[in-house]
Scaffold this motif. Structure first.
Motif, PDB file in Angstrom:
ATOM      1  N   GLU A  88       4.195   1.724   5.466  1.00 22.41           N
ATOM      2  CA  GLU A  88       3.540   1.417   6.719  1.00 22.41           C
ATOM      3  C   GLU A  88       2.347   0.563   6.289  1.00 22.41           C
ATOM      4  N   PHE A  89       1.658   1.013   5.379  1.00 23.73           N
ATOM      5  CA  PHE A  89       0.337   0.222   5.258  1.00 23.73           C
ATOM      6  C   PHE A  89       0.215  -0.345   3.845  1.00 23.73           C
ATOM      7  N   GLN A  90       1.375  -1.243   3.632  1.00 23.30           N
ATOM      8  CA  GLN A  90       1.376  -1.937   2.362  1.00 23.30           C
ATOM      9  C   GLN A  90       0.686  -3.147   2.061  1.00 23.30           C
ATOM     10  N   SER A  91      -0.004  -3.436   3.064  1.00 19.85           N
ATOM     11  CA  SER A  91      -1.254  -4.313   2.821  1.00 19.85           C
ATOM     12  C   SER A  91      -2.591  -3.935   2.234  1.00 19.85           C
ATOM     13  N   CYS A  92      -2.576  -2.261   2.318  1.00 22.73           N
ATOM     14  CA  CYS A  92      -3.630  -1.776   1.658  1.00 22.73           C
ATOM     15  C   CYS A  92      -3.360  -1.281   0.152  1.00 22.73           C
TER      16      CYS A  92
END
Length: 72
Positions: free
Chosen positions: A15-19
């Protein structure tokens, strides 16, 4: 760690793959064994003692690899 808990933890990675989120798994003596992150649509497992990296396309495959390592 239960499979359901592990799956929900992996959901956070996707869900937070940009992090840049990594999860570290320790042995019974709290020595870090492996870390897992989600990069380029792949689960990346780093075996810390061997300093090797393994990638998995699916969550089930990654969970199986983690369980196998923690059971050794």
């Amino acid at each position: 760690m239960s499979t359901d808990l592990t799956k929900s933890t992996f959901d956070i990675l996707t869900e937070f793959q940009s992090c840049n989120i990594s999860i570290v798994f320790n042995d019974e003596e709290q020595v870090p064994l492996l870390s897992i992150s989600y990069t380029a649509n792949l689960y990346e497992i780093t075996y810390l003692q061997a300093n090797t990296i393994e990638t998995h396309e699916g969550v089930e495959s990654a969970i199986s690899a983690i369980i196998k390592e923690l059971d050794t």
